[in-house]
Every structure is written in C-alpha cells, then in structure tokens.
Design a protein around this motif. Structure first.
Motif, PDB file in Angstrom:
ATOM      1  N   GLU A   1      76.508  31.183  35.294  1.00 28.55           N
ATOM      2  CA  GLU A   1      76.789  30.924  33.870  1.00 28.55           C
ATOM      3  C   GLU A   1      77.892  29.879  33.741  1.00 28.55           C
ATOM      4  O   GLU A   1      77.897  29.067  32.836  1.00 28.55           O
ATOM      5  CB  GLU A   1      77.316  32.199  33.206  1.00 28.55           C
ATOM      6  CG  GLU A   1      76.394  33.392  33.321  1.00 28.55           C
ATOM      7  CD  GLU A   1      75.557  33.557  32.078  1.00 28.55           C
ATOM      8  OE1 GLU A   1      76.158  33.558  30.995  1.00 28.55           O
ATOM      9  OE2 GLU A   1      74.319  33.661  32.197  1.00 28.55           O
ATOM     10  N   GLU A   2      78.863  29.938  34.662  1.00 30.97           N
ATOM     11  CA  GLU A   2      80.015  29.042  34.545  1.00 30.97           C
ATOM     12  C   GLU A   2      79.654  27.642  35.059  1.00 30.97           C
ATOM     13  O   GLU A   2      78.743  27.494  35.864  1.00 30.97           O
ATOM     14  CB  GLU A   2      81.236  29.602  35.290  1.00 30.97           C
ATOM     15  CG  GLU A   2      81.066  29.825  36.781  1.00 30.97           C
ATOM     16  CD  GLU A   2      80.592  31.222  37.143  1.00 30.97           C
ATOM     17  OE1 GLU A   2      79.452  31.571  36.760  1.00 30.97           O
ATOM     18  OE2 GLU A   2      81.322  31.938  37.845  1.00 30.97           O
TER      19      GLU A   2
ATOM     20  N   THR B   1      83.453  26.709  41.099  1.00 26.83           N
ATOM     21  CA  THR B   1      83.284  27.193  39.733  1.00 26.83           C
ATOM     22  C   THR B   1      84.598  27.126  38.962  1.00 26.83           C
ATOM     23  O   THR B   1      84.681  27.582  37.822  1.00 26.83           O
ATOM     24  CB  THR B   1      82.715  28.637  39.736  1.00 26.83           C
ATOM     25  OG1 THR B   1      83.396  29.393  40.728  1.00 26.83           O
ATOM     26  CG2 THR B   1      81.228  28.644  40.032  1.00 26.83           C
TER      27      THR B   1
END
Ligand code: COA
Length: 234
Positions: free
Chosen positions: A194-195, A215
């Motif tokens: 998601e990041e 990330t």
C-alpha cells in the motif's frame, strides 16, 4: 532510518564462507557446475546466515531462513526472510563476483546490482524493460549514456520486485515506471504494498549500477566492504 549494506567479492570470501553453511547448503553448493555460480551461492547464503546470526545471537548454521513465496506458496522462489526475525528485512543481489546484502529494521528493502559491462541487446531491452514514459526519455539517448540509463532502469525495477517479493514473472517490467523517485505501477498485482516504494541509486564501484528500493523515503545508507563474511557486525 538506516539501511545497512555489506559488499563482498565471492572469489576471496568463499573459503571462509563455507564454514557458515549447513550440510544441505554445502552439498547443494558442491553440485553447482560453474565455479562462479558456486562461489556466489556460498558467499550469498553465508552472508545471510552471518547477518541473521549477529541479529539473533545464535550460530550461523542455526539461523532459520525461509524462501517460501508469499504469493503462490512455493518453497524456494520467495523473498528470503529470517523465520525468527521478521522485523529485519533484507535483500541480496549478486552479479559477476560481487555479492551485496542490504538490511533494515526500519523499512522493507529490495536491492539490485547489475554489471554495466554486460552484453545487452539495446533495442530488445528497451522494448521489454521500459514503460511508455521511460521509452520517451530513453529515445533521446544513445551510446554509453543510453546503456547506463537502461541498466539504471533495470536495477530500479528489479530492486522493486525484490522488495515486494513478486520477482520478475508476476509483474511485467513495462508495467512499472521508475523514472521518478517513487515507483508507479500499472495494474498492481495481489500483495503489492500500500505504501509508496522509494528508489535510491547507489555507487558501489566495480563497474556496477545498483539501486535500492525502500518503503521509507530518503534512507540513510551505510555501505561496508567486507574481506570476510564473519567480519559482518550489526
Ligand atoms: C527475484 C529475482 C528478480 C532475482 O533475480 P536474479 O537475477 O536472481 O537477481 P540477483 O542475483 O540480483 O539476486 C538473487 C537473490 O534474490 C533473492 N531472491 C530470490 N527470489 C526472490 C524474491 N521472490 N523476492 C526477493 N528476493 C528474491 C535471493 O536472495 C537471491 O539470492 P540467494 O539465492 O543467493 O539467496 C528473480 O529470481 C525472480 O524473479 N524470482 C521469482 C521468480 C518466480 O518464480 N516468481 C513467481 C512467483 S509466483
């Protein structure tokens, strides 16, 4: 947030590195036909064990390393991780005689190192590797500038799929765009983070082109060259 990296030359590290492997890894190493492949296998597996051993405070041969694929369950082609230390993410790359490992407890990591001297089919590589936006920027380049730019794109993409663990088969390279500081993906596969995935180009010498995916933005990167695997300290 810091990413620590260690660089080794397999030719000089192999003899001592063998002492850190399990009997199963040693027999697998001895079945590998080509000397260079055996050296990098031994050095890579040993440096992973040395990292896990230092982090966990156990003997190298006792470190549990899983290579199970998080996406299909296969036991041998996933992103390696320490079963007893999921908080320490690491990524390994080998090219030529070089073995490099990156590790962090503050970010997920993906590392790729390519030898800029490799023979490549430029047009074929642009077609297979580059997204539309990358093809437009590569169009204006030629000669060594084009080669280096292509290796840079390659290393950034491979670092990305090594961070996520997807590998090359699940994400066509042309679906990734790495011509900015953050990866853009066209049609993210299941399990894509998601990041955002941030990219850092690295200078490791030895005629290599290298990239680190994280990330977390703008990691501090600490690079140490080791003569022996057991010199690794955390
Ligand atoms: C990951 C991958 C891009 C690495 O390519 P490569 O040319 O071997 O790259 P490098 O030599 O730089 O790196 C090798 C290291 O990548 C790591 N690696 C292997 N598979 C990995 C994965 N899925 N994710 C992250 N890292 C991986 C290993 O540490 C390996 O070194 P080791 O075997 O000595 O431990 C490629 O092996 C790949 O695509 N693997 C997955 C293929 C697959 O079957 N996918 C289907 C999923 S269902």
């Amino acid at each position: 947030m810091i990413v620590r990296m260690w660089v080794l030359e397999a030719r000089s590290a192999e003899a001592e590195a063998r002492g850190l492997l399990t009997p199963a890894e040693l027999s697998r190493a001895d079945e590998l036909g080509r000397e260079q492949v055996r050296r990098t296998f031994v050095t890579s597996r040993a440096v992973q064990r040395a990292l896990g051993a230092r982090h966990l405070g156990v003997a190298a041969a006792e470190v549990g390393i899983s290579r199970a694929c998080a996406h299909c369950g296969d036991g041998d082609h996933g992103k390696p991780h320490f079963t007893a230390a999921p908080e320490l993410d690491f990524s390994v790359s080998h090219t030529g005689d070089l073995v490099v490992i990156a590790a962090s407890t503050g970010t997920r990591v993906g590392l790729d190192v390519e030898l800029g001297s490799r023979t490549i089919e430029i047009e074929e590589m642009v077609r297979v590797l580059a997204s539309e936006s990358e093809q437009r920027s590569l169009d204006g380049l030629d000669g060594d500038t084009l080669r280096t730019a292509l290796f840079r794109v390659w290393a950034r993409k491979e670092a990305t799929v090594k961070l996520t663990g997807h590998g090359l088969l699940q994400v066509p390279f042309s679906a990734l765009s790495v011509d900015g500081p953050v990866v853009r993906v066209d049609g993210a596969p299941d399990g894509w983070p998601e990041e955002p995935i941030h990219l850092t180009d690295l200078s490791l010498g030895h005629g290599s082109v290298a990239a680190l995916a994280t990330t977390v933005a703008k990691p501090e990167v600490d690079i140490v060259t080791l003569a022996r695997v057991s010199d690794l300290s955390v």
